[in-house]
Enzyme design. Structure first.
Site, PDB file in Angstrom:
ATOM      1  N   GLY A 195       4.226  -3.287  -6.350  1.00 43.80           N
ATOM      2  CA  GLY A 195       3.940  -2.095  -7.149  1.00 43.80           C
ATOM      3  C   GLY A 195       4.897  -0.985  -6.783  1.00 43.80           C
ATOM      4  CE  LYS A 239     -11.447   3.451  -9.632  1.00 48.30           C
ATOM      5  NZ  LYS A 239     -11.010   3.958  -8.384  1.00 48.30           N
ATOM      6  N   GLY A 281       4.053   2.380  -8.144  1.00 44.93           N
ATOM      7  CA  GLY A 281       3.373   3.587  -8.632  1.00 44.93           C
ATOM      8  C   GLY A 281       3.180   4.567  -7.484  1.00 44.93           C
ATOM      9  CG  ASN A 282       0.434   8.407  -6.095  1.00 40.47           C
ATOM     10  OD1 ASN A 282      -0.421   8.080  -5.283  1.00 40.47           O
ATOM     11  ND2 ASN A 282       1.006   9.602  -6.071  1.00 40.47           N
TER      12      ASN A 282
HETATM   13  N1  GLU Z   1      -8.512   6.711  -7.619  1.00 40.48           N
HETATM   14  C1  GLU Z   1      -8.459   6.838  -6.189  1.00 40.48           C
HETATM   15  C2  GLU Z   1      -9.167   5.680  -5.515  1.00 40.48           C
HETATM   16  O1  GLU Z   1      -9.346   4.622  -6.064  1.00 40.48           O
HETATM   17  C3  GLU Z   1      -8.928   8.203  -5.722  1.00 40.48           C
HETATM   18  C4  GLU Z   1     -10.326   8.571  -6.077  1.00 40.48           C
HETATM   19  C5  GLU Z   1     -10.674  10.022  -5.852  1.00 40.48           C
HETATM   20  O2  GLU Z   1      -9.869  10.765  -5.329  1.00 40.48           O
HETATM   21  O3  GLU Z   1     -11.791  10.371  -6.203  1.00 40.48           O
HETATM   22  O4  GLU Z   1      -9.500   5.759  -4.369  1.00 40.48           O
END
Ligand code: GLU
Length: 428
Positions: free
Chosen positions: A219, A107, A221-222
């Site tokens: 929320g 991350k 968001g997306n």
């Molecule tokens: N940010 C998204 C998650 O927390 C997607 C991560 C990704 O596609 O690598 O799962």
């Protein structure tokens, strides 16, 4: 409500330790898996539009890559902390393992508020981030994606910078790219849709269907937007949806007992998930402050915003009518509140299972990018449904068979898979 003492990394480790004890995990494997394997902390100096300079802090944390390259999003957030990214990188490892895709966990984050930055300033931050990390990321090392307050536009700037540095085209460097530029159809919808696929299966297990149920979503968001759309399409009624209002510096829950039209509410929501208060009231919604989303008399709660949103300050306010909590966000429930939920009889779809649709579709995007052949949207969504449903059933069967909590069952499967990988590689 948030508690200032809350630390997501401690939360993630407590969840891990509980199941590591249950499994009887060997001490060296436990030591390896309860912390990230690599961390990068760095400065990103940027020229602002007005000619001044500013320095932003950037992070990338790779938790584990035994099952494949590290994988996970990059967040923009003014309150970002290293421990939050550590926790999120751990959760990515378990997420990829629970849906059984050949990827590890990572991350990234940049401490910034994109709402206060121009497009060109955001672009420079994206490019600066990649310049710092180009040698330590890449299709076979660590693959980023969008997350909180980042989107396909940011991903393409990052890809472009990486390709400039490497001198070639590397579409597998990043996922969540725009469709037509290496992105996959269905990726934008994937996380929210995945939440609803697992919800549908959970209801089926109770002899129910989505049709006729009610939900409250935290929320907008997306994840929240696409969860609301599919949930509504399948016959559910969203009676409340909340958002953070940056102007008022507080959260509002917009409630409408006869149902909120998902497309309509999305159309009055900005790029950062803030709903226009005046227009929402014109739609017939009433605005309630703070934890309003959580106190609704609904069948389903979908926290789809940030971490630590169900805590000791509000867990007791959950209506006895709630049957299912589907955790669309990462880490929305803190450890103490989780103790209450596990005794409450509410069926929990734990975060790294519930919201695994995004990374699963990212994996499909990589596969398509590598083949240079792109699937139709129906094919992507069908494969996504199959993966999510299969993972959900495996976790539920284990939870039922061993009479354990859904979160523990999901950890049980993921930890076993990652532990097997590190042992097979001969690391421990
Ligand atoms: N940010 C998204 C998650 O927390 C997607 C991560 C990704 O596609 O690598 O799962």
């Amino acid at each position: 409500m948030s508690e200032s003492s809350y630390n997501p990394y401690q939360n993630a480790r407590a969840q891990f330790d509980r199941v590591a004890d249950m499994i009887g995990l060997e001490p060296a494997v436990r030591e390896l898996l309860r912390q990230p394997m690599k961390e990068y902390h760095f400065t990103i100096p940027i020229k602002m539009d007005d000619g001044s300079s500013r320095v932003f802090m950037g992070y990338r944390i790779q938790h584990n890559d035994a099952r494949g390259p590290a994988k996970g999003g990059i967040r923009f957030h003014p309150q970002e902390t290293v421990d939050t990214i550590r926790a999120l990188s751990m959760w990515m490892t378990w997420k990829c393992a629970v849906v059984d895709i050949p990827l590890g966990g990572g991350k990234g984050g940049i401490i910034c508020d994109p709402r206060q930055l121009s497009e060109t300033e955001q672009e420079r931050i994206c490019r600066g981030y990649v310049r710092r990390l180009a040698k330590d990321m890449g299709p076979v090392i660590d693959v980023p994606a969008p997350d909180v307050m980042t989107n396909s536009k940011h991903m393409l700037w990052m890809l472009d910078e990486y390709e400039e540095i490497m001198g070639g085209r590397y579409p597998g460097f990043i996922t969540g790219k725009p469709v037509g530029m290496g992105g996959s159809l269905g990726r934008t919808e994937a996380t929210g849709y995945g939440v609803v696929y697992t919800l549908r299966e959970a209801l089926k297990g109770m002899g129910l269907s989505i049709k006729g149920t009610t939900a409250s979503i935290q929320g907008s968001g997306n994840v929240a937007q696409y969860a609301a759309r599919l949930y509504e399409e399948l016959g559910g009624k969203v009676v409340s949806i909340s958002c953070w209002d940056n102007d008022d510096q507080q959260a509002y829950s917009y409630c409408k007992l006869d149902g909120i039209d998902a497309d309509q509410i999305c159309s009055i929501t900005d790029d950062y998930g803030t709903i226009d208060k005046e227009k929402a009231c014109d739609m017939g919604c009433s605005a309630i402050a703070d934890d309003g989303w959580l106190t609704q008399d609904v069948d389903i709660l979908i926290p789809a915003a940030m971490e630590n949103q169900i805590n000791m300050g509000n867990v007791h306010k959950i209506s006895p009518q709630v049957k299912i909590i589907a955790e669309g966000a990462n880490g929305p429930t803190n450890t103490e509140a989780d103790e209450i939920l596990r005794k409450s009889g509410i069926f929990l779809i734990p975060d790294f299972l519930c919201n695994a649709g995004g990374v699963t579709c990212s994996y499909f995007e990589q596969v398509q990018s590598n083949m240079n052949f792109f699937w139709e949207k129906e094919e992507v969504l069908e494969k996504l449904d199959t993966k999510m449903t299969g993972a959900f059933k495996a976790v539920r069967d284990l939870a039922e068979g061993r009479q354990i909590y859904m979160r523990d069952a999901a950890y049980y499967i993921s930890i076993q898979r990652v532990a097997d990988a590190v042992k097979m590689r001969g690391w421990v």
